[in-house]
Design a protein around this motif. Structure first.
Motif, mmCIF file in Angstrom:
data_model
loop_
_atom_site.group_PDB
_atom_site.id
_atom_site.type_symbol
_atom_site.label_atom_id
_atom_site.label_comp_id
_atom_site.label_asym_id
_atom_site.label_seq_id
_atom_site.Cartn_x
_atom_site.Cartn_y
_atom_site.Cartn_z
ATOM 1 N N TRP A 36 0.852 -1.184 0.000
ATOM 2 C CA TRP A 36 0.000 0.000 0.000
ATOM 3 C C TRP A 36 0.893 1.240 0.000
ATOM 4 N N PHE A 37 0.499 2.171 -0.842
ATOM 5 C CA PHE A 37 1.156 3.464 -0.917
ATOM 6 C C PHE A 37 0.091 4.531 -0.712
ATOM 7 N N ARG A 38 0.524 5.758 -0.450
ATOM 8 C CA ARG A 38 -0.446 6.836 -0.314
ATOM 9 C C ARG A 38 0.108 8.106 -0.914
ATOM 10 N N LEU A 47 5.501 5.070 0.367
ATOM 11 C CA LEU A 47 5.252 3.723 0.853
ATOM 12 C C LEU A 47 4.550 3.762 2.196
ATOM 13 N N VAL A 48 3.559 2.904 2.357
ATOM 14 C CA VAL A 48 2.926 2.703 3.661
ATOM 15 C C VAL A 48 3.394 1.377 4.251
ATOM 16 N N SER A 62 6.113 6.157 10.032
ATOM 17 C CA SER A 62 4.964 6.949 10.458
ATOM 18 C C SER A 62 3.742 6.108 10.797
ATOM 19 N N VAL A 63 3.722 4.845 10.378
ATOM 20 C CA VAL A 63 2.542 4.013 10.632
ATOM 21 C C VAL A 63 2.844 2.800 11.507
ATOM 22 N N LYS A 64 4.105 2.602 11.854
ATOM 23 C CA LYS A 64 4.468 1.448 12.683
ATOM 24 C C LYS A 64 3.703 1.464 13.994
#
Length: 118
Positions: A36-38, A47-48, A62-64
């Motif tokens: 998933w990318f945003r 990259l997500v 940033s999402v860990k």
């Protein structure tokens, strides 16, 4: 021919959760790193998270701890569970498949909007 079909975006309040889903054709899914990318308007796509065919995952810092990527091999689907959402998670989210056997190709979904209100 549409290869990746996304669903699950929407509007949620800060602190809430959403789950994104991306269905792929079996011929792609079985030999691809899924991810998933945003992207925000005027910005580069970032990259997500990614997940290999063996289940190894990589996350953006940033999402860990908040997002979890997984793949359902029986349904040829990759999921992104997003918890503790923040307004700065507001983006269009894109599913990605990168095949790792020839022919090597990259596929993108159509994108799904995620909006987090404060």
């Amino acid at each position: 021919q549409v290869q990746l079909v996304e669903s699950g975006g929407g509007l949620v309040q800060a602190g809430g959760s959403l789950r994104l889903s991306c269905a792929a054709s079996r011929t792609i899914f079985s030999r691809a790193v899924m991810g998933w990318f945003r992207q925000a308007p005027g910005e580069q796509r970032e990259l997500v998270a990614t997940i290999t065919t063996g289940g190894t995952t990589v996350y953006a810092d940033s999402v860990k701890g908040r997002f979890t990527i997984s793949r359902d091999n029986a349904k040829n689907t990759v999921l992104l569970q997003m918890n503790s959402l923040k307004p700065e998670d507001t983006y269009v989210y894109y599913c990605n498949a990168q095949t790792i056997t020839v022919p090597l190709r990259t596929y993108w979904g159509q994108g799904t909007q995620v909006t987090v209100s404060s």
